[in-house]
Scaffold this motif. Structure first.
Motif, PDB file in Angstrom:
ATOM      1  N   ARG A 184      41.107   6.171 -12.594  1.00  0.00           N
ATOM      2  CA  ARG A 184      42.509   5.824 -12.492  1.00  0.00           C
ATOM      3  C   ARG A 184      43.257   6.928 -11.732  1.00  0.00           C
ATOM      4  O   ARG A 184      42.881   8.096 -11.760  1.00  0.00           O
ATOM      5  CB  ARG A 184      43.109   5.679 -13.890  1.00  0.00           C
ATOM      6  CG  ARG A 184      42.499   4.536 -14.706  1.00  0.00           C
ATOM      7  CD  ARG A 184      43.018   4.536 -16.131  1.00  0.00           C
ATOM      8  NE  ARG A 184      44.471   4.457 -16.154  1.00  0.00           N
ATOM      9  CZ  ARG A 184      45.216   4.541 -17.289  1.00  0.00           C
ATOM     10  NH1 ARG A 184      44.601   4.731 -18.456  1.00  0.00           N
ATOM     11  NH2 ARG A 184      46.531   4.437 -17.232  1.00  0.00           N
ATOM     12  N   THR A 185      44.317   6.484 -11.054  1.00  0.00           N
ATOM     13  CA  THR A 185      45.159   7.420 -10.308  1.00  0.00           C
ATOM     14  C   THR A 185      46.524   7.462 -10.966  1.00  0.00           C
ATOM     15  O   THR A 185      47.221   6.447 -11.057  1.00  0.00           O
ATOM     16  CB  THR A 185      45.297   7.000  -8.842  1.00  0.00           C
ATOM     17  OG1 THR A 185      43.996   6.939  -8.249  1.00  0.00           O
ATOM     18  CG2 THR A 185      46.170   7.981  -8.075  1.00  0.00           C
ATOM     19  N   VAL A 186      46.892   8.662 -11.449  1.00  0.00           N
ATOM     20  CA  VAL A 186      48.185   8.882 -12.112  1.00  0.00           C
ATOM     21  C   VAL A 186      48.766  10.190 -11.595  1.00  0.00           C
ATOM     22  O   VAL A 186      48.082  11.221 -11.575  1.00  0.00           O
ATOM     23  CB  VAL A 186      48.028   8.935 -13.646  1.00  0.00           C
ATOM     24  CG1 VAL A 186      49.382   9.182 -14.317  1.00  0.00           C
ATOM     25  CG2 VAL A 186      47.415   7.652 -14.166  1.00  0.00           C
ATOM     26  N   ASN A 187      50.051  10.129 -11.166  1.00  0.00           N
ATOM     27  CA  ASN A 187      50.756  11.321 -10.669  1.00  0.00           C
ATOM     28  C   ASN A 187      49.991  12.029  -9.553  1.00  0.00           C
ATOM     29  O   ASN A 187      49.914  13.260  -9.474  1.00  0.00           O
ATOM     30  CB  ASN A 187      51.004  12.316 -11.811  1.00  0.00           C
ATOM     31  CG  ASN A 187      51.952  11.781 -12.869  1.00  0.00           C
ATOM     32  OD1 ASN A 187      52.877  11.004 -12.541  1.00  0.00           O
ATOM     33  ND2 ASN A 187      51.737  12.161 -14.112  1.00  0.00           N
ATOM     34  N   GLY A 188      49.380  11.213  -8.698  1.00  0.00           N
ATOM     35  CA  GLY A 188      48.680  11.787  -7.554  1.00  0.00           C
ATOM     36  C   GLY A 188      47.303  12.288  -7.860  1.00  0.00           C
ATOM     37  O   GLY A 188      46.641  12.871  -6.986  1.00  0.00           O
ATOM     38  N   LEU A 189      46.840  12.152  -9.108  1.00  0.00           N
ATOM     39  CA  LEU A 189      45.500  12.603  -9.483  1.00  0.00           C
ATOM     40  C   LEU A 189      44.632  11.397  -9.753  1.00  0.00           C
ATOM     41  O   LEU A 189      45.050  10.445 -10.413  1.00  0.00           O
ATOM     42  CB  LEU A 189      45.552  13.481 -10.755  1.00  0.00           C
ATOM     43  CG  LEU A 189      46.181  14.854 -10.629  1.00  0.00           C
ATOM     44  CD1 LEU A 189      46.243  15.525 -11.997  1.00  0.00           C
ATOM     45  CD2 LEU A 189      45.396  15.733  -9.659  1.00  0.00           C
TER      46      LEU A 189
ATOM     47  N   SER B 267      49.698  14.987 -21.140  1.00  0.00           N
ATOM     48  CA  SER B 267      48.886  15.461 -20.026  1.00  0.00           C
ATOM     49  C   SER B 267      49.326  14.740 -18.764  1.00  0.00           C
ATOM     50  O   SER B 267      49.740  13.566 -18.812  1.00  0.00           O
ATOM     51  CB  SER B 267      47.399  15.187 -20.294  1.00  0.00           C
ATOM     52  OG  SER B 267      46.614  15.565 -19.191  1.00  0.00           O
ATOM     53  N   PRO B 268      49.273  15.374 -17.587  1.00  0.00           N
ATOM     54  CA  PRO B 268      49.647  14.693 -16.334  1.00  0.00           C
ATOM     55  C   PRO B 268      48.761  13.491 -16.030  1.00  0.00           C
ATOM     56  O   PRO B 268      49.140  12.600 -15.274  1.00  0.00           O
ATOM     57  CB  PRO B 268      49.480  15.791 -15.278  1.00  0.00           C
ATOM     58  CG  PRO B 268      49.536  17.059 -16.024  1.00  0.00           C
ATOM     59  CD  PRO B 268      48.963  16.768 -17.370  1.00  0.00           C
ATOM     60  N   HIS B 269      47.578  13.456 -16.631  1.00  0.00           N
ATOM     61  CA  HIS B 269      46.640  12.384 -16.363  1.00  0.00           C
ATOM     62  C   HIS B 269      45.825  12.180 -17.631  1.00  0.00           C
ATOM     63  O   HIS B 269      45.396  13.151 -18.275  1.00  0.00           O
ATOM     64  CB  HIS B 269      45.733  12.737 -15.182  1.00  0.00           C
ATOM     65  CG  HIS B 269      44.950  11.592 -14.663  1.00  0.00           C
ATOM     66  ND1 HIS B 269      43.835  11.078 -15.301  1.00  0.00           N
ATOM     67  CD2 HIS B 269      45.109  10.830 -13.527  1.00  0.00           C
ATOM     68  CE1 HIS B 269      43.343  10.082 -14.610  1.00  0.00           C
ATOM     69  NE2 HIS B 269      44.111   9.898 -13.514  1.00  0.00           N
TER      70      HIS B 269
END
Length: 736
Positions: A129-134, A201-203
């Protein structure tokens, strides 16, 4: 290059991983520290986990991303196990960690970690998965991987936190700042992991636990190895105060008591009257501290121990705030009572030594010693016994008043004697070794009172010194023994000095008596002898011219002998003055050339076939007296009377050097053996048949000593037979 979230997270994870590996390396370099091995193993797995997590961030869709994710999760599971081992070692509970238990603990976590790794690897189709550019793979919350933090990670961490917290507040902990840093590092890691588990967490696939573990390991390593908080503050202040033997009191700016350590509380009779002015409970204490004076806590105050006054050295240190204002004081009292007692005792011993110097009899010395024991050491029972050489016993000499009164009141002799045997007193005297502490055992004498333990010291050949304090005495301290040792040694030295001075006085008195007798007999001898010679000489003078022939020859012989006897009387006087060391003020400058010429002419006229040669011109005057001629005549006489040659010769030569005149009187006789050259001067009179009356060479030696000169015999240097008398005389100028 633009810093993207992928690069930022990868850099953070990689940095944390490398930091963990670095801590592991540094910990292995500090193998001398007990906690270095568990710390190393606590840092390396999270470091490797961080590098694996960084790999998944960089290549999330790679075929190996699942393997890296599984490895990262399994490695993190080992960290709590090693952290628990580290905590047990660090807090001093390593005794429970046997080798089997260590291995079992690590094995359990290794198995659980292995299960998690296998489960993660075998999962199919891990979503990315891609979240906040990660872009990261996300493992679904199911199976062991979802509950391992709760079952295996948190329990050892929580146990470790409890141990660290307990160790932090323990009074036995001297590493408090160090422990606080370690505790803070653990809390950072725990909070970080809880935040991730709670979804902060950012991701959802980004687990920063490895990075927090690495930060934790860095902080612990710095606390243990780099900044070494133990050397900065080795003991907590409260432990210092608790363990100090010196009383410590904390005062406010008005000198009111705020707090005191246990020693200070004991000084205050077990109470700590907070808020009370210190001068009220301990009068004069603060004033003495302010003036830098020592302070005596007198009898009757709460500060005394058993009613004995104590002296304290006071140290007052101000407590300042951030504005450098005095807000209170730390007052430290150091007990110097024993030190002052020692100083007073040493001063008193010095005074006793001075008193010993004025003592003139053994009784005075012993009286000073016993008085010092009674007054200085405050021991009532002390006494001395002296050795009676004629009876071979020790007799009582000087006792303290208390012991003397006990003898007078008792049923034992007041003057006991100790005979040779096994008694303690005799054994100390005979062996010369002191005996300390035990009660005195006697075989031939009885003590009138129980004197308890005693100190017995030999006084050399003089006797024994005994010191006792009574049956209720607790025993002699090391200071007591040192002072008594010094007193006994000083007493023995004083007795030795008195004995030597007594012997010296007797010797001087005897010498003075002998000298007086010698002077008397010498004076009487010379007076009577000279008077008799004057009478004889008068009759000889009247007979001269009245007789002829053989009678005239006999009159001439009598005249010669009377001259010799008169000369001998003068020689006796000079010898006596020299031996007795009387004044030599009658020495004067004497013309040596004239003396040599006169004596040479006399011997030429008085001896047929004798050749006398004088090779001495321009000689300076020498320091001598009117008997110098008799000295030269005796040397001429010795050269002639022992000469077996038909044509005897006497040759006189002289030289001047370094303020002295050296005469060399050589003969052609048989010479003198080497072993007789020094002994010959000990002869008291000339040999028989010399035809003269006098002291001979002994007279020569005595007179030259009086003149400050010297005389000896040598062999002739030219190889001819005969001997040479060498005479050194100081010149008159050099003597002055």
């Amino acid at each position: 290059m633009r810093l993207t979230p992928v690069l930022l997270v990868a850099a953070v994870l990689s940095g944390g991983g490398l930091a963990g590996l670095g801590v592991g390396y540094v910990a292995r370099r500090h193998r001398d520290h007990p906690a270095s091995h568990p710390l190393s193993m606590m840092a390396i797995p999270p470091g490797l986990a961080g590098l694996c997590a960084a790999g998944t961030v960089v290549a999330p869709r790679s075929p190996i991303s699942g393997v890296l994710l599984a490895a990262s999760t399994g490695l993190l599971l080992l960290a709590p196990a090693y952290f628990l081992l580290f905590t047990l070692v660090y807090t001093g509970h390593d005794a429970v960690l046997t080798r089997g238990r260590r291995r079992a603990l690590v094995a359990v976590y290794a198995v659980v970690g292995g299960v998690v790794v296998l489960e993660t690897v075998t999962l199919s189709g891990i979503p990315v998965r891609t979240v906040n550019g990660l872009t990261l793979p996300v493992v679904a919350s199911q199976g062991p991987s979802s509950i391992w933090p709760l079952l295996f990670a948190y329990p050892p961490i929580l146990v470790s936190l409890g141990l660290l917290a307990r160790f932090l507040i323990s009074s036995q902990n001297i590493f408090r700042r160090q422990t606080a840093v370690i505790l803070l590092a653990v809390l950072v890691t725990l909070v970080g992991n809880i935040a991730f588990q709670a979804g902060f967490s950012p991701h959802p696939g980004l687990n920063l636990t490895s990075m927090f573990f690495s930060v934790e390991a860095v902080l612990i390593a710095l606390a243990l190895f780099r900044y070494d908080f133990l050397s900065v503050e080795p003991l907590a202040p409260d432990i210092v105060l608790e363990e100090m033997d010196d009383p410590v009191m904390i005062l406010d700016e008005s000198a009111r008591l705020i707090d005191a350590n246990p020693a200070g509380t004991q000084l205050l009779d077990g109470e700590s009257p907070v808020g009370t002015p210190i001068n009220r409970v301990l009068p004069g204490l603060f004033d003495a501290a302010r003036n830098g004076e020592e302070h005596v806590l007198a009898d009757g105050t709460v500060s005394t121990d058993g009613g004995e006054a104590k002296m304290y050295d006071l140290n007052k240190t101000p407590i300042r705030d951030q504005y450098d204002r005095e807000q209170g004081y730390v007052l430290v009292l150091r007990d110097i009572t024993l030190q002052k007692q020692r100083e007073r005792t040493l001063t008193s011993l010095q005074s006793v030594s001075q008193r010993f110097l004025s003592a003139e009899t053994p009784e005075e010395v012993l009286e000073i010693a016993v008085t010092a024991v009674d007054e200085l050491l405050e021991y009532p029972y002390a006494g001395t016994m002296v050795y009676d050489e004629d009876a071979n016993v020790l007799r009582s000499a000087v006792f303290t008043d208390a012991l003397a009164d006990a003898y007078r009141r008792g049923d034992v002799p007041e003057n006991p004697a100790v005979e040779p045997g096994d008694s303690d007193v005799w054994q100390v005297f005979e062996s010369g070794e002191a005996r300390r502490g035990a009660p005195i055992e006697t075989s031939d004498t009885q003590l009138p009172v129980d004197i308890g333990g005693s100190l017995l010291y030999p006084l050399g050949d003089h006797g024994v010194l005994g010191i006792s304090a009574g049956p209720d005495h607790d025993g002699f301290t090391d200071d007591d023994c040192r002072f008594a040792d010094t007193l006994a040694t000083t007493t023995e030295n004083a007795l030795d000095r008195v004995a030597k001075e007594h012997a010296l006085r007797e010797s001087r008195e005897l010498l003075e008596m002998r000298s007086e007798q010698l002077r008397f007999f010498n004076s009487a001898l010379r007076h009577d002898l000279l008077n008799g010679l004057m009478v004889v000489q008068g009759h000889v003078d009247r007979l001269d011219g009245l007789v002829e022939g053989e009678a005239a020859d006999r009159v001439a012989t009598i005249d010669e002998w009377t001259d010799d006897l008169a000369r001998m009387a003068k020689e006796v006087r000079s010898v006596t003055q020299t031996v007795a060391g009387e004044d030599d003020s009658d020495l004067k400058a004497v013309d040596l050339e004239a003396v040599l010429a006169e004596k040479a002419a006399k011997f030429r006229q008085g001896h047929d076939n004798l050749t006398v040669t004088v090779e001495a011109d321009s000689l300076p005057a020498v320091r001598a007296d009117s008997l110098l001629g008799s000295v030269v005549e005796n040397l001429f006489q010795n050269a002639v009377e022992h000469n077996d040659s038909e044509a005897p010769t006497v040759t006189v030569s002289a030289s001047v050097d370094s303020g002295a005149v050296t005469l060399r009187i050589a003969d052609n006789g048989p010479g003198i053996d080497d072993d007789q050259k020094s002994e010959i001067f000990r002869e008291s009179v000339t040999s028989d048949g010399s035809g003269s009356v006098g002291f001979g060479l002994y007279f020569v030696r005595v007179m030259l000593d009086r003149y400050g000169g010297d005389v000896w015999f040598e062999d002739r240097a030219d190889g001819d037979r005969g001997a040479v008398a060498v005479v050194e005389l100081p010149t008159a100028d050099a003597a002055e």
